[in-house]
Enzyme design. Structure first.
Site, PDB file in Angstrom:
ATOM      1  N   MET A 113      38.391  -1.028  37.186  1.00 32.77           N
ATOM      2  CA  MET A 113      38.439  -0.755  35.827  1.00 32.77           C
ATOM      3  C   MET A 113      39.165  -2.017  34.528  1.00 32.77           C
ATOM      4  O   MET A 113      39.006  -1.812  33.613  1.00 32.77           O
ATOM      5  CB  MET A 113      39.239   0.382  36.093  1.00 32.77           C
ATOM      6  N   ASP A 128      35.471  -4.584  15.576  1.00 33.17           N
ATOM      7  CA  ASP A 128      36.799  -4.549  14.571  1.00 33.17           C
ATOM      8  C   ASP A 128      36.652  -5.945  13.484  1.00 33.17           C
ATOM      9  O   ASP A 128      37.244  -5.815  12.226  1.00 33.17           O
ATOM     10  CB  ASP A 128      37.735  -4.491  15.435  1.00 33.17           C
TER      11      ASP A 128
END
Length: 160
Positions: A113, A128
């Protein structure tokens, strides 16, 4: 595959108890791909972005994200990572950047993860920083490429 380890006998989600698990060396490698217009990629690679070094910022964001994975994914254990590496490879022939993240530790649970979070966050950071130039960039192919260690052993995506 056996039952889900994050679900108890009553069907409730819970954090897995890893107290009795052996400490072993564990490593995971994950990937994310962000596709964009050739002009956007050239701007990044040539260092012409007005916000600064896009790849350096994405690399640091990926590293920071790996360290914060347990704050983002509810049932993840907080881990003492010993290595986080984020590699960004522009592929102008495909108008994309391939991001690979490697996470490593000696511990009682895996780092899949953390690697996936690092790769995803690096891709999101590129988006972004570049969204003012191009809004239709595509993030795709977020996947685990390889993991080593632990009870389930070694996993590696087959060559394509």
């Amino acid at each position: 595959m056996t039952g889900f380890t994050h679900i108890n006998a009553d069907g409730d989600a819970h954090m897995v108890d890893v107290t009795e698990k052996r400490v072993t060396e564990r490593e995971a490698r994950a990937e994310a791909i962000i596709t964009m217009a050739p002009e956007t990629l050239a701007m990044i690679v040539e260092g012409r972005h007005h916000k600064g070094d896009v790849f350096a910022t994405a690399r640091i964001a990926g590293i920071m994200a790996a360290k914060k994975t347990s704050d983002l994914i509810p049932l993840c254990h907080p881990l003492m990572l010993t290595k986080v590496e984020v590699d960004l490879q522009p592929q102008p022939e495909h108008n994309r950047v391939v991001i690979q993240a490697v996470c490593k530790l000696a511990g009682q649970t895996g780092v899949e993860m953390e690697a996936l979070t690092a790769a995803s966050t690096a891709a999101l950071t590129i988006y972004d920083m570049c969204k003012a130039v191009q809004k239709d960039m595509v993030i795709e192919g977020v996947r685990l490429l390889e993991k080593r260690g632990g009870k389930s052993g070694h996993f590696k995506v087959e060559a394509e």
